[in-house]
Write an enzyme that holds these catalytic residues in place. Structure first.
Site, PDB file in Angstrom:
ATOM      1  N   GLY A   1      -3.571   7.184   1.509  1.00 16.85           N
ATOM      2  CA  GLY A   1      -4.225   5.684   1.145  1.00 16.85           C
ATOM      3  C   GLY A   1      -5.351   6.369   1.917  1.00 16.85           C
TER       4      GLY A   1
ATOM      5  CG  MET B   1      -2.556  -4.479   2.074  1.00 12.48           C
ATOM      6  SD  MET B   1      -0.802  -4.276   0.920  1.00 12.48           S
ATOM      7  CE  MET B   1      -0.975  -5.955  -0.388  1.00 12.48           C
TER       8      MET B   1
ATOM      9  CB  VAL C   1      -2.830  -1.377  -1.947  1.00  9.75           C
ATOM     10  CG1 VAL C   1      -2.279  -2.026  -2.341  1.00  9.75           C
ATOM     11  CG2 VAL C   1      -2.757   0.009  -2.925  1.00  9.75           C
TER      12      VAL C   1
ATOM     13  N   GLY D   1       0.555  -1.295  -0.354  1.00 10.68           N
ATOM     14  CA  GLY D   1      -0.110   0.496  -0.098  1.00 10.68           C
ATOM     15  C   GLY D   1       0.834   1.585  -0.193  1.00 10.68           C
ATOM     16  CG  HIS D   2       3.201   2.009   3.246  1.00  8.72           C
ATOM     17  ND1 HIS D   2       3.360   0.672   4.056  1.00  8.72           N
ATOM     18  CD2 HIS D   2       2.298   3.382   4.203  1.00  8.72           C
ATOM     19  CE1 HIS D   2       3.057   1.371   5.204  1.00  8.72           C
ATOM     20  NE2 HIS D   2       2.661   2.505   5.006  1.00  8.72           N
TER      21      HIS D   2
ATOM     22  CB  SER E   1       2.259  -1.077   9.476  1.00  9.58           C
ATOM     23  OG  SER E   1       2.103  -0.608   8.127  1.00  9.58           O
TER      24      SER E   1
ATOM     25  CE  LYS F   1      -5.208   0.515   6.921  1.00  7.20           C
ATOM     26  NZ  LYS F   1      -6.145   0.881   7.890  1.00  7.20           N
ATOM     27  CG  ASP F   2      -5.278   5.836   7.434  1.00  4.82           C
ATOM     28  OD1 ASP F   2      -5.729   5.278   9.131  1.00  4.82           O
ATOM     29  OD2 ASP F   2      -4.507   5.073   6.906  1.00  4.82           O
TER      30      ASP F   2
HETATM   31  O1  PAF Z   1      -1.313   7.230   8.114  1.00  3.65           O
HETATM   32  C1  PAF Z   1      -0.378   7.707   8.557  1.00  3.65           C
HETATM   33  O2  PAF Z   1       0.735   6.926   8.264  1.00  3.65           O
HETATM   34  C2  PAF Z   1      -0.019   8.542   9.627  1.00  3.65           C
HETATM   35  O3  PAF Z   1      -1.486   8.953  10.187  1.00  3.65           O
HETATM   36  C3  PAF Z   1       0.473  10.083   9.109  1.00  3.65           C
HETATM   37  C4  PAF Z   1      -0.321  10.605   8.288  1.00  3.65           C
HETATM   38  C5  PAF Z   1       1.648   9.438   8.044  1.00  3.65           C
HETATM   39  C6  PAF Z   1       0.527  10.883  10.487  1.00  3.65           C
HETATM   40  O4  PAF Z   1       1.567  10.488  10.824  1.00  3.65           O
END
Ligand code: PAF
Length: 282
Positions: free
Chosen positions: A147, A184, A176, A36-37, A186, A149-150
């Site tokens: 992403g 996906m 993703v 995903g990243h 972490s 997802k959030d």
């Molecule tokens: O989505 C994330 O991984 C975090 O909330 C972010 C946007 C990097 C801020 O720390």
């Protein structure tokens, strides 16, 4: 790939890039990269001449009982993956340089942060908007990729950028998924085999909702009842299942364009979220 460790060096790099008339894209992350990243990094590279990935496990967005201490970290692997994606800069500051002891400012978006994840994670979004605001100031990106997802985080960041007249384009990247549909994350690494199986209820709920919407269902309460029943059959604790508007995050009584099914469950000790924009092709 350059690794930058301090806010001052990051800003010096950004100023040089802007003086050379480069366009800058930022992918904010907390590391522990998965596919995903990497897709976010690819999207960033399509849009800008220079891509910066920030890798910072932001302490102020974790609640006291949350997983800051055990959040997965693998810096050497993350460096290799980002470099292989053609990232120009990995910005990985220490917490003390981002938040020196005298720091006392928070960037707060109200309203949108009181619902959904905001209810069970007080202060979380203030932590997110504060760090993202700092990253935008340090890196001065033209584009920033997040992403979907959030999905609430994305809505909150879009609101912050609009409210503060920030000249940065916010780009969302579709969720993703693993081959079996699990979004996906972490945090998936925390799941045992049976928990991983139980977590699939999120994707099943989305599939069920899509099916019902395609069949013409528009009554939110009816769909929510079905979704809650489906989730309760799995070994998870439901935190919320909501049908909300994609921009206002307000509950929708009648389903229509822009309605998002937003889900949060706890599988064992692991909190997972997922969502789907039910009327979008997918
Ligand atoms: O989505 C994330 O991984 C975090 O909330 C972010 C946007 C990097 C801020 O720390």
């Amino acid at each position: 790939m350059e690794i930058i460790r301090t806010p001052a060096e990051m800003t010096a790099w950004a100023n040089r890039a802007l003086a050379a008339r480069e366009t800058i894209a930022l992918v904010p992350t907390m590391g522990s990269f998965h596919e995903g990243h990497l897709r976010l990094m690819r999207k960033a590279r399509e849009r800008a001449g220079r891509t910066v990935v920030s890798l910072f496990v932001n302490p102020i967005q974790f609640g006291a009982s949350e997983d800051l201490g055990r959040y997965p970290r693998d810096f050497p692997r993350d460096c290799q993956l980002a470099e292989a994606e053609g990232v120009d800069v990995l910005f990985a500051p220490e917490a003390q340089t981002m938040y020196p002891p005298e720091a006392s400012t928070r960037v707060i978006v109200s309203g949108l942060t009181d619902v959904l994840c905001g209810r069970s994670r007080p202060g979380h979004f203030a932590g997110v908007t504060t760090v993202v605001a700092k990253l935008f100031h340090l890196i001065k990106p033209h584009f920033a990729v997040f992403g979907e997802k959030d999905f609430q985080q994305l809505a909150v960041i879009r609101r912050m950028v609009a409210d503060l007249n920030w000249d940065v384009e916010i780009i969302g990247h579709p969720i993703v998924r693993e081959v079996d549909g699990l979004a996906m994350s972490s945090r998936n690494i925390y799941l045992s085999v049976p928990e991983r199986q139980a977590a699939l209820c999120l994707f099943k709920a989305i599939g069920q909702a899509r099916k019902r919407v395609r069949a013409g269902l528009v009554e939110a309460t009816l769909l929510l009842r079905e979704i809650e029943e489906l989730l309760q059959q799995a070994a998870v604790t439901v935190e919320y299942a909501s049908l909300v508007d994609q921009t206002t995050l307000q509950p929708q009584a009648v389903l229509g364009k822009g309605t998002v099914l937003a889900l949060a469950v706890k599988v064992g000790a692991t909190r997972l979220i997922d969502n789907d924009n039910l009327f979008e092709e997918g």
